[in-house]
Design a protein around this motif. Structure first.
Motif, PDB file in Angstrom:
ATOM      1  N   THR A 296       0.601  -0.975  -0.403  1.00 28.30           N
ATOM      2  CA  THR A 296       0.292   0.142   0.230  1.00 28.30           C
ATOM      3  C   THR A 296       0.569   1.025  -0.202  1.00 28.30           C
ATOM      4  OG1 THR A 296      -0.078   0.102   2.411  1.00 28.30           O
ATOM      5  CG2 THR A 296      -1.983  -1.633   0.995  1.00 28.30           C
ATOM      6  N   TYR A 374      -4.550   3.558  -9.823  1.00 30.21           N
ATOM      7  CA  TYR A 374      -4.120   2.815  -9.065  1.00 30.21           C
ATOM      8  C   TYR A 374      -5.141   2.074  -8.667  1.00 30.21           C
ATOM      9  CZ  TYR A 374      -0.342   5.957  -9.338  1.00 30.21           C
ATOM     10  OH  TYR A 374       0.812   6.821 -10.018  1.00 30.21           O
ATOM     11  N   ALA A 377      -4.049  -2.643  -3.799  1.00 26.80           N
ATOM     12  CA  ALA A 377      -3.263  -2.116  -3.630  1.00 26.80           C
ATOM     13  C   ALA A 377      -3.487  -3.202  -2.122  1.00 26.80           C
ATOM     14  CB  ALA A 377      -1.816  -1.101  -2.906  1.00 26.80           C
ATOM     15  N   TYR A 382      -0.240  -5.167  -5.673  1.00 30.40           N
ATOM     16  CA  TYR A 382      -0.109  -3.460  -6.008  1.00 30.40           C
ATOM     17  C   TYR A 382      -0.408  -3.966  -8.213  1.00 30.40           C
ATOM     18  CZ  TYR A 382       1.115   1.209  -8.192  1.00 30.40           C
ATOM     19  OH  TYR A 382       1.298   1.904  -8.583  1.00 30.40           O
TER      20      TYR A 382
END
Length: 450
Positions: A296, A374, A377, A382
């Motif tokens: 993260t 994104y 995560a 990820y």
């Protein structure tokens, strides 16, 4: 930066002090490098840091790098970053971060040697020409904060002797106590380093010799030596406008070493200097993510997320190499994300799998474009998406087993593949653009259209 400095060594260098330090002594040096640059703008591909701390001494390094230039060009690098190339206090033993004569690239017998640690003037000229002939730009490492190797002289601003009498054999940029701190303008600037004489950038004489004169450091490096860009050492030691003025005088790519993990501070410096900055915020986030098994962290604040155009990303360099666990995953991160990635010489040539790095460099140059989204995560996984054309999905897995995950892509009803070769899947994205992808243990996959 790392330094080896002894007062005793300086004491052996006794130079005369007969010159007026505020009068520029002009001396024409022959133009020795006529290579024509046929390269794209630095930053379009990947940078190679072409040295490490304590590379072999003996004047062989320029030729070593020259021999690797063709293969680096083929691999997809667009620039090489060289160590400080001019004569420093420790002569043939110095890594260059204790500069004495900015205009001696291995042709004057001073500081105990003619050649630098890396080689002769002729050899660096040949290296730069070879790089340009192979479409590689050359970045010079510039140390502007401090100097070393001056002789002792009485200093009225300290009431004692200081090592500030610089009489370089080139005859260019002669310096005295007037050009360092303290002086008649002020006692100090942003920061001194390690007890070295600290240059005063508010002095007109210093400004003239660093970038204003026709044969200043900036213009000599650009026009005579044919460097294409600049890496500025320890920029915390002086104000951002110094880098801005130097870059504007010489033109070309510029990146500063502002060693700070705060992304906002890096952004401030880069905007003020109008230059790129090494993304230490990204570096420390990657270190923490891999050492603490917490991916993260890769979603944390970094310069590349604030201003990717100004971010030079890296996994290791000559000063710091703290990413020990699964370092290749950090390279998978910087070579698929925004920013201008820099590969460390020893990682590429000695320590990591060169085939994997070459594959990631190819992916960076051919697939990694557009903004970043994104996607997921957690501690072990990820996933991120690059939104350009064709774009990609990168999946990093730091667990002990294969992992699978459904992700949202930019491709509808399209066959995709893993361009690392780790997975043999060739799934077809759904009409709504979702698809299942996978990644190997302590590994990564990079997916794009087939």
């Amino acid at each position: 930066m790392k330094y080896i400095f002894t007062i005793a060594a300086s004491a052996l260098l006794l130079w005369s002090c007969s010159n007026d330090p505020e009068v520029a002594q002009e001396k024409n040096l022959s133009a020795v490098n006529n290579s024509a640059v046929q390269t794209k703008a630095i930053g379009s591909k990947v940078m190679m840091q072409a040295f490490y701390w304590d590379v072999p001494a003996g004047g062989t390094w320029w030729n070593t790098i020259k021999g690797k230039v063709p293969s680096w060009n083929s691999a997809g690098f667009d620039a090489i970053w060289l160590p400080p190339a001019s004569k420093a206090q420790n002569g043939g033993y110095s890594m260059g971060y204790d500069p004495f004569d900015y205009f001696d690239f291995g042709s004057y017998n001073q500081m105990g040697s003619v050649e630098t640690r890396f080689g002769s003037l002729a050899e660096i000229n040949s290296l730069i020409t070879t790089a340009h002939n192979n479409n590689l730009s050359v970045i010079a490492d510039i140390v502007l904060n401090h100097n070393s190797g001056g002789a002792s002289q009485a200093n009225p601003y300290t009431g004692s002797n200081t090592w500030t009498d610089f009489q370089p054999a080139s005859g260019l940029f002669i310096r005295s106590y007037n050009d360092f701190h303290p002086n008649n303008l002020h006692a100090s600037d942003a920061g001194s380093f390690g007890g070295f004489p600290d240059l005063c950038h508010d002095k007109t004489y210093v400004q003239d010799w660093l970038y204003n004169n026709s044969n200043s450091v900036a213009k000599y490096y650009k026009n005579t030596m044919k460097f294409d860009g600049w890496r500025f050492d320890y920029v915390k030691g002086f104000e951002p406008w110094v880098v801005k003025n130097f870059k504007n005088a010489a033109t070309g790519f510029a990146v500063g070493e502002y060693w700070d993990a705060n992304a906002a501070t890096l952004e401030w410096w880069a905007n003020s200097a109008e230059a790129s900055a090494f993304d230490f915020a990204c570096y420390y986030k990657m270190r923490d993510a891999l050492q603490n098994n917490d991916l993260t962290q890769l979603n944390g604040d970094m310069l590349l997320k604030r201003n990717a155009y100004r971010a030079v990303t890296f996994v290791a360099n000559h000063d710091t190499d703290e990413i020990y666990n699964n370092k290749i995953l950090a390279y998978a991160y910087i070579l698929t994300h925004e920013g201008y990635p820099c590969v460390f010489y020893r990682d590429y040539e000695e320590w990591l799998d060169k085939n994997k790095l070459n594959n990631l460099i190819w992916i960076h140059n051919n697939k990694a474009s557009g903004s970043t989204t994104y996607l997921y995560a957690d501690n072990d996984e990820y996933v991120a998406r690059r939104n350009g054309t064709p774009g990609l999905i990168v999946y990093i897995n730091n667990s002990n087993s294969w992992q699978e995950r459904w992700v949202d892509t930019n491709w509808a009803s399209t066959t995709i593949k893993d361009y690392t070769g780790a997975s043999t899947w060739e799934p077809v994205t759904q009409a709504d653009t979702w698809v299942k992808v996978q990644a190997p243990p302590h590994g990564y996959t990079v997916w794009s259209v087939k």
